[in-house]
Design an enzyme around this catalytic site. Structure first.
Site, PDB file in Angstrom:
ATOM      1  N   GLY A  10      17.753  -0.070 -12.412  1.00 50.28           N
ATOM      2  CA  GLY A  10      17.390   0.887 -12.972  1.00 50.28           C
ATOM      3  C   GLY A  10      16.026   0.899 -13.685  1.00 50.28           C
ATOM      4  O   GLY A  10      15.834  -0.438 -14.687  1.00 50.28           O
ATOM      5  N   ALA A  14      14.815   3.293 -20.594  1.00 48.37           N
ATOM      6  CA  ALA A  14      16.448   2.157 -21.066  1.00 48.37           C
ATOM      7  C   ALA A  14      15.709   0.676 -20.086  1.00 48.37           C
ATOM      8  O   ALA A  14      15.646  -0.504 -20.925  1.00 48.37           O
ATOM      9  CB  ALA A  14      17.829   2.995 -21.215  1.00 48.37           C
ATOM     10  N   PHE A 114      13.141  20.217 -34.100  1.00 48.76           N
ATOM     11  CA  PHE A 114      13.801  20.385 -32.559  1.00 48.76           C
ATOM     12  C   PHE A 114      15.246  21.258 -32.948  1.00 48.76           C
ATOM     13  O   PHE A 114      15.887  21.250 -34.100  1.00 48.76           O
ATOM     14  CB  PHE A 114      14.248  19.005 -31.482  1.00 48.76           C
ATOM     15  CG  PHE A 114      13.107  19.254 -30.724  1.00 48.76           C
ATOM     16  CD1 PHE A 114      12.435  19.500 -30.535  1.00 48.76           C
ATOM     17  CD2 PHE A 114      14.556  18.764 -29.522  1.00 48.76           C
ATOM     18  CE1 PHE A 114      11.635  19.201 -29.097  1.00 48.76           C
ATOM     19  CE2 PHE A 114      14.012  18.933 -28.376  1.00 48.76           C
ATOM     20  CZ  PHE A 114      12.986  19.202 -27.634  1.00 48.76           C
ATOM     21  N   ASP A 208      24.340   6.622  -9.390  1.00 49.55           N
ATOM     22  CA  ASP A 208      24.555   5.444  -9.110  1.00 49.55           C
ATOM     23  C   ASP A 208      25.115   4.156  -9.656  1.00 49.55           C
ATOM     24  O   ASP A 208      26.116   3.394  -9.131  1.00 49.55           O
ATOM     25  CB  ASP A 208      23.010   5.458  -7.781  1.00 49.55           C
ATOM     26  CG  ASP A 208      22.516   6.127  -7.234  1.00 49.55           C
ATOM     27  OD1 ASP A 208      23.260   6.893  -6.432  1.00 49.55           O
ATOM     28  OD2 ASP A 208      21.195   6.124  -7.312  1.00 49.55           O
ATOM     29  N   GLN A 227      26.100  18.514 -20.015  1.00 50.46           N
ATOM     30  CA  GLN A 227      25.079  19.199 -21.346  1.00 50.46           C
ATOM     31  C   GLN A 227      24.681  20.312 -20.295  1.00 50.46           C
ATOM     32  O   GLN A 227      23.438  20.145 -19.082  1.00 50.46           O
ATOM     33  CB  GLN A 227      24.023  18.911 -21.833  1.00 50.46           C
ATOM     34  CG  GLN A 227      23.160  18.800 -22.909  1.00 50.46           C
ATOM     35  CD  GLN A 227      22.431  18.663 -23.631  1.00 50.46           C
ATOM     36  OE1 GLN A 227      21.337  18.279 -23.129  1.00 50.46           O
ATOM     37  NE2 GLN A 227      22.931  18.857 -24.786  1.00 50.46           N
ATOM     38  N   HIS A 229      21.761  23.148 -20.084  1.00 52.15           N
ATOM     39  CA  HIS A 229      19.989  23.160 -21.002  1.00 52.15           C
ATOM     40  C   HIS A 229      20.216  24.365 -21.184  1.00 52.15           C
ATOM     41  O   HIS A 229      19.965  25.571 -20.305  1.00 52.15           O
ATOM     42  CB  HIS A 229      18.891  22.515 -20.383  1.00 52.15           C
ATOM     43  CG  HIS A 229      18.021  22.374 -21.825  1.00 52.15           C
ATOM     44  ND1 HIS A 229      17.188  23.312 -21.962  1.00 52.15           N
ATOM     45  CD2 HIS A 229      17.376  21.402 -22.931  1.00 52.15           C
ATOM     46  CE1 HIS A 229      16.397  23.302 -22.752  1.00 52.15           C
ATOM     47  NE2 HIS A 229      16.652  22.185 -23.354  1.00 52.15           N
ATOM     48  N   LEU A 239      12.969  22.439 -15.893  1.00 50.05           N
ATOM     49  CA  LEU A 239      12.922  22.666 -17.371  1.00 50.05           C
ATOM     50  C   LEU A 239      12.094  23.282 -17.969  1.00 50.05           C
ATOM     51  O   LEU A 239      10.901  22.580 -17.976  1.00 50.05           O
ATOM     52  CB  LEU A 239      13.031  21.425 -17.648  1.00 50.05           C
ATOM     53  CG  LEU A 239      14.148  20.916 -19.298  1.00 50.05           C
ATOM     54  CD1 LEU A 239      15.071  21.641 -20.034  1.00 50.05           C
ATOM     55  CD2 LEU A 239      13.478  19.779 -19.722  1.00 50.05           C
ATOM     56  N   THR A 241      10.933  22.757 -22.311  1.00 49.39           N
ATOM     57  CA  THR A 241      11.415  22.397 -22.949  1.00 49.39           C
ATOM     58  C   THR A 241      12.071  23.006 -24.300  1.00 49.39           C
ATOM     59  O   THR A 241      11.737  23.743 -25.094  1.00 49.39           O
ATOM     60  CB  THR A 241      10.248  21.146 -23.446  1.00 49.39           C
ATOM     61  OG1 THR A 241      10.884  20.763 -24.817  1.00 49.39           O
ATOM     62  CG2 THR A 241       8.962  22.018 -23.898  1.00 49.39           C
ATOM     63  N   GLU A 242      12.142  22.549 -25.039  1.00 53.21           N
ATOM     64  CA  GLU A 242      13.185  22.803 -26.489  1.00 53.21           C
ATOM     65  C   GLU A 242      11.902  22.977 -27.200  1.00 53.21           C
ATOM     66  O   GLU A 242      12.384  23.435 -28.370  1.00 53.21           O
ATOM     67  CB  GLU A 242      14.716  21.838 -26.743  1.00 53.21           C
ATOM     68  CG  GLU A 242      15.237  22.177 -27.965  1.00 53.21           C
ATOM     69  CD  GLU A 242      15.889  21.756 -28.178  1.00 53.21           C
ATOM     70  OE1 GLU A 242      17.203  21.943 -27.429  1.00 53.21           O
ATOM     71  OE2 GLU A 242      16.448  20.928 -28.683  1.00 53.21           O
ATOM     72  N   ARG A 273      22.541  22.503 -28.677  1.00 50.64           N
ATOM     73  CA  ARG A 273      22.337  23.080 -26.383  1.00 50.64           C
ATOM     74  C   ARG A 273      23.493  24.127 -26.373  1.00 50.64           C
ATOM     75  O   ARG A 273      23.569  24.437 -25.468  1.00 50.64           O
ATOM     76  CB  ARG A 273      21.608  21.994 -26.382  1.00 50.64           C
ATOM     77  CG  ARG A 273      20.477  21.348 -26.692  1.00 50.64           C
ATOM     78  CD  ARG A 273      20.387  20.795 -25.561  1.00 50.64           C
ATOM     79  NE  ARG A 273      19.131  20.321 -26.054  1.00 50.64           N
ATOM     80  CZ  ARG A 273      18.472  18.957 -24.986  1.00 50.64           C
ATOM     81  NH1 ARG A 273      18.882  18.403 -24.239  1.00 50.64           N
ATOM     82  NH2 ARG A 273      16.627  18.865 -25.364  1.00 50.64           N
ATOM     83  N   HIS A 337      22.365  19.961 -17.724  1.00 54.95           N
ATOM     84  CA  HIS A 337      21.016  19.208 -18.049  1.00 54.95           C
ATOM     85  C   HIS A 337      21.375  17.158 -17.909  1.00 54.95           C
ATOM     86  O   HIS A 337      20.241  16.459 -17.970  1.00 54.95           O
ATOM     87  CB  HIS A 337      19.966  19.467 -19.087  1.00 54.95           C
ATOM     88  CG  HIS A 337      18.995  19.150 -19.325  1.00 54.95           C
ATOM     89  ND1 HIS A 337      17.772  18.596 -18.918  1.00 54.95           N
ATOM     90  CD2 HIS A 337      18.659  18.559 -20.783  1.00 54.95           C
ATOM     91  CE1 HIS A 337      16.845  18.496 -19.555  1.00 54.95           C
ATOM     92  NE2 HIS A 337      17.532  18.178 -20.678  1.00 54.95           N
ATOM     93  N   ARG A 382      24.801  16.207 -26.905  1.00 59.14           N
ATOM     94  CA  ARG A 382      23.145  15.328 -27.805  1.00 59.14           C
ATOM     95  C   ARG A 382      23.104  17.015 -27.521  1.00 59.14           C
ATOM     96  O   ARG A 382      22.241  17.496 -27.565  1.00 59.14           O
ATOM     97  CB  ARG A 382      23.273  14.475 -26.126  1.00 59.14           C
ATOM     98  CG  ARG A 382      21.838  14.185 -26.202  1.00 59.14           C
ATOM     99  CD  ARG A 382      20.903  13.495 -25.298  1.00 59.14           C
ATOM    100  NE  ARG A 382      20.883  13.866 -24.134  1.00 59.14           N
ATOM    101  CZ  ARG A 382      19.049  15.240 -24.369  1.00 59.14           C
ATOM    102  NH1 ARG A 382      18.702  14.927 -25.467  1.00 59.14           N
ATOM    103  NH2 ARG A 382      18.395  15.110 -23.110  1.00 59.14           N
TER     104      ARG A 382
END
Lengths: 568, 319
Positions: A10, A14, A114, A208, A227, A229, A239, A241-242, A273, A337, A382
């Site tokens: 991946g 991250a 936020f 995966d 979650q 959104h 999406l 955005t927030e 959220r 989301h 989250r």
């Protein structure tokens, strides 16, 4: 001979952050992804990344508290403390790498508001923060020169004596299978949004990494915490955005009322959220929506602000529903989301209990980070802009920990026949006769049933029927033909394998959700609407047992914040 | 509504070399994009059809293809906006890159050119303890270029790359601009030196295709022009490109219009005899047909040329 000390599966934020951290220790590192790194779904994070870096009133403690409260007290507080404490240094590290963060008048890093946050602590690049960071991270990967297997898909983890020793992967360009051995393997393969239909997630988000680890015997945690959104576009579910609400946008029902005043008098549109999504769904269910939607209203923000800070969502609204955000409210609804759950890890990304205990089943040599993992910092819900933060903080920690683990291994060998087994398995799939069933049809049936029964509101009966459906689909999957037998860039084979992964995960989500007999965070049961701390301050753990998910539970780590009623 | 797609197919595993067009007729909702339609074909009609796609929201950069001959993202192109009168939407792989299969192209060369501009921040001196202090305007300018999603649409339709595969191309040069304009970067001298080489900023033909096809408003050509300014400002003047710019300006300032013959002579150099002789037939033909003004010393000043000269003065003053 081993191919790499550390292999990262991946290559989103991250994964790349882990690879860079491991590389800096001097380890031989490789990255592997089924897409080119800059195609990864970290791109889609729009609003920003949280850190209590400075500010007159803000503090790391406040960030920790907001996150704990946002998680509905299911997050592990030791992990949350680490994430919030390391956040400021990670923001600076990203800035030094070259991220073009928005600045204030003095040329220092600027922030925006936020959801669920007591202070403006979200650092951002317009509304393309994820993309801007992802591309800079890839610049750093180019700089390090680490080997990058691009468009390779992992079919199996190489497991010997319960230890992970790398992967078997297929090169999409040739269809060739190859074993890639590694002393330590880090899974950072993102979320599983496509288990749901619709979802804000990219088509590649098929879970995966979680499925690979799970089938190899790793534990998944809190999989029921999915979650929704609050602001996804009517129609294709893309999406918005927030950050729109962070910059001051309103949510309106069909009567034009700012309905959040009734649900969260203090934070209104910027409540957590889960809270906002439930409010929207309630409005829609009680007949105050329009065509299954409510509205996001940016008109009062003005063209200039929309152009400089929210230009991407303006483009999205224009392209997909032909709405000029400066002129008209845009129809939106809650949409799948993110998943708070994932591969259970400790604070260094280990998937096994390094204390020598057996609190959870796990796999030495296997690490996980990012949305794939569950540390857990998000618990039941989250907070916006904590996901990018999680990727870099725990990406870095797992990269360093994996490199240290690899350094201690002097004796490494792989003796098993993983490669030939995988080849035989794929050949078996390709040889299946056409029985009329199609991958896309199964996936759609799975996605729709999950979105119907494991969505914003849930109940026993619905979840049971979803589980029955998933089991039926798993049976049909055993006979499902691939549909195309070519070797070069065979996406039919890829989608078939991804569907297998998603069905396994859909089952763990349903089983986990049925097990949790309370409402907490994103898991909101109409038949049991209360949060029951006395019994349910614990994590759901799902482990494979004889091919079926077995449930167990682990305590939540509480350091300083005892559960309280959650009011926004 | 019914839609007809004509898709260029190419299968390296097939016995027949080369590509062929395959037509699909499917029923789709009004709001469908080209990508939605291709996915529907792949899922319901022909699972062998290969295309890269992921986000469906114009942010991952996977699905650049040619629609009716022009590079676009399949995911943000509505069918209703590109269906011509005959009703057939033609979808082909992106140009200027080898085809792997169907609509999937090999981006190996694309990425090697990105790597060729040393695409990572190279700060001067030790890192500060906190963030670099930088004006927001400079970050906003860079954000425009960071909006590049590396889809390769610009490279697909670049007319310079079509004839000169050595050209770094619009995507890589826009990436280079992202660093030369970054106040934190300290490697300008090296960067500009490399960009001034063959294959660099001077190989753009200013055809505007990259600006037109870019789905993210990155405007690569504008960045290339800005890089040319930077290169010239840095005193790198020994290029055909620089002499071309200088001669161009000199002629217009002096006479109010362009002396194209002298432009060629001054750009290539008075003593570049082979090049000038090679251009002679074209020049004579153009002259004969009245498409070339008389060269110096017969090049006449235009009425009002003093005004043009004044504009030059004013602009120079601004610098």
């Amino acid at each position: 001979m081993v191919d790499h000390d550390v292999l990262v599966v991946g290559a989103g934020l991250a994964g790349m952050r882990a690879a860079i951290a491991a590389h800096r220790t001097g380890a031989n590192v490789a990255l592997l992804s089924k897409v080119h790194p800059v195609r990864s779904h970290s791109n889609a994070a729009q609003g920003g990344i949280n850190a209590a870096l400075r500010g007159t009133d803000d503090s790391v403690d406040s960030h920790i508290y907001d996150t704990v409260k946002g998680s509905d007290y299911l997050g592990d507080q030791d992990a949350i403390e680490i994430m919030c404490q390391e956040a400021p240094a990670e923001i600076i590290a990203l800035e030094h790498m070259g991220v073009v963060f928005n600045r204030d008048e003095e040329g220092r890093l600027g922030t925006r508001n936020f959801g669920g946050a007591s202070y403006a602590r979200t650092f951002f690049v317009a509304d393309i923060t994820g993309q801007a960071i992802l591309h800079v991270m890839y610049e750093q990967i180019i700089k390090t020169g680490v080997r990058s297997y691009e468009e390779w898909f992992v079919t199996d983890l190489i497991m010997e004596d319960g230890v992970c020793k790398g992967v078997v992967a297929m090169e999409m360009l040739t269809g060739k299978l190859q074993s890639i051995t590694a002393k330590a393997t880090i899974i950072a393969a993102g979320g599983l949004g496509r288990v749901f239909e619709p979802s804000t997630n990219a088509l590649i988000c098929t879970g995966d990494g979680m499925a690979l680890a799970y089938r190899a015997g790793a534990s998944l945690m809190d999989m029921e915490m999915v979650q929704y959104h609050p602001t996804t576009l009517k129609g294709n579910g893309v999406l918005l955005t927030e950050a729109a609400r962070g910059e001051g946008a309103y949510l309106l029902n069909a009567k034009g009322e700012r309905f959040m005043e009734h649900y969260a008098p203090k934070m209104k549109e910027l409540a957590s959220r889960d809270v906002v999504s439930r409010a929207e769904q309630t409005e829609i269910n009680e007949g105050r929506g329009e065509d299954g939607c409510v509205f996001l209203d940016l008109r009062h923000l003005g063209k200039e602000l929309i152009h400089t800070k929210l230009s991407y969502i303006a483009e999205v609204a224009k392209d997909f529903v032909d709405v000029d955000l400066a002129e008209k409210p845009v129809p939106i609804r809650p949409g799948q989301h993110y998943i708070m759950g994932g591969i259970k890890t400790d604070i260094d990304g280990r998937t096994w209990d390094a204390t020598g205990g057996d609190r959870w089943a796990g796999i030495p040599g296997l690490y996980a980070a990012g949305e794939t993992a569950c540390v857990s910092v998000h618990g039941g819900n989250r907070l916006g802009a904590n996901s990018l933060l999680e990727t870099v903080v725990f990406g870095k920690r797992s990269g360093e920990a994996a490199a240290a683990y690899a350094k201690d291994i002097s004796d490494f060998s792989v003796t098993s026949s993983y490669l030939s087994d995988a080849e035989a398995h794929l050949k078996g799939l390709m040889d299946r006769p056409d029985n009329g069933d199609k991958t896309a049809a199964l996936r759609m049936e799975m996605g729709e049933v999950m979105n119907q029964h494991l969505a914003v509101f849930r109940n026993e009966e619905g979840m049971q029927s979803a589980l029955v459906k998933i089991k039926e689909l798993k049976e049909r999957y055993k006979q499902l033909p691939v549909g195309h037998s070519g070797k070069v860039y065979n996406t039919a084979l890829l989608f078939h394998l991804e569907l297998g992964n998603m069905l396994d995960l859909a089952e763990t989500i349903a089983v986990g959700a049925l097990g949790r007999k309370e409402s907490r965070g994103a898991h909101s049961r109409q038949d049991i609407p209360e949060r029951i701390d006395a019994e349910w301050m614990k994590h759901t753990v799902v482990t494979p047992k004889d091919g079926s998910p077995a449930l167990s539970y682990m305590p939540v780590t509480v350091t300083r914040w005892e559960p309280q009623e959650r009011v926004y | 509504m019914q839609t007809k797609l004509s898709v260029r197919r190419q299968d390296p595993e097939s016995q027949q070399p080369g590509s062929r067009m395959q037509e699909y007729t499917i029923e789709v909702p009004e709001h469908y994009t080209v990508l939605d339609a291709l996915i529907k074909v792949r899922e319901e009609v022909d699972p062998s059809l290969a295309i890269r796609c992921s986000c469906r929201a114009a942010i991952c950069g996977s699905c650049a293809v040619r629609v009716n001959g022009r590079a676009r993202l399949a995911c943000n192109t509505k069918l209703t906006n590109v269906t011509p009168e005959d009703g057939v939407v033609v979808v082909e792989p992106a140009g200027n890159q080898p085809v792997v299969k169907d609509l999937v192209v090999d981006l190996g060369v694309f990425w090697s050119k990105i790597r060729a501009v040393a695409p990572y921040l190279q700060p001067e001196g030790p890192e500060p303890e906190e963030e670099y202090i930088a004006p927001n305007e400079s970050m906003l300018l860079l954000t425009e270029v960071m909006g590049c999603i590396m889809c390769g649409a610009c490279v697909s339709d670049c007319t310079a790359l079509e004839v000169d595969s050595n050209f770094l191309g619009p995507a890589a040069l826009a990436k280079a601009f992202r660093f030369t304009e970054d106040p934190r970067d300290g490697a300008d001298a090296d960067r500009l030196h490399n960009l001034n080489e063959y294959g660099g900023v001077w190989d753009c033909t200013r055809c505007m295709m990259c600006v037109e096809v870019c789905p993210k408003g990155v405007a690569p050509m504008d960045r290339i022009m800005a890089l040319r300014e930077r290169v010239m400002d840095a005193g790198m003047t020994n290029t055909v490109g620089y002499r071309h710019v200088a001669a161009f300006a000199e002629s217009v300032e002096h006479a109010g219009w362009l002396d194209e013959t002298m432009l060629a002579v001054k750009s290539w150099g008075m003593f570049n005899v082979p090049k000038l002789i090679a251009a002679l037939p074209i020049g004579l033909r153009a002259l004969k047909r009245g498409k070339l003004p008389m060269p110096a010393p017969f090049h006449k000043k235009r009425p009002g040329h003093e005004n043009v000269a004044r504009i030059f003065k004013r602009l120079e003053g601004k610098k």
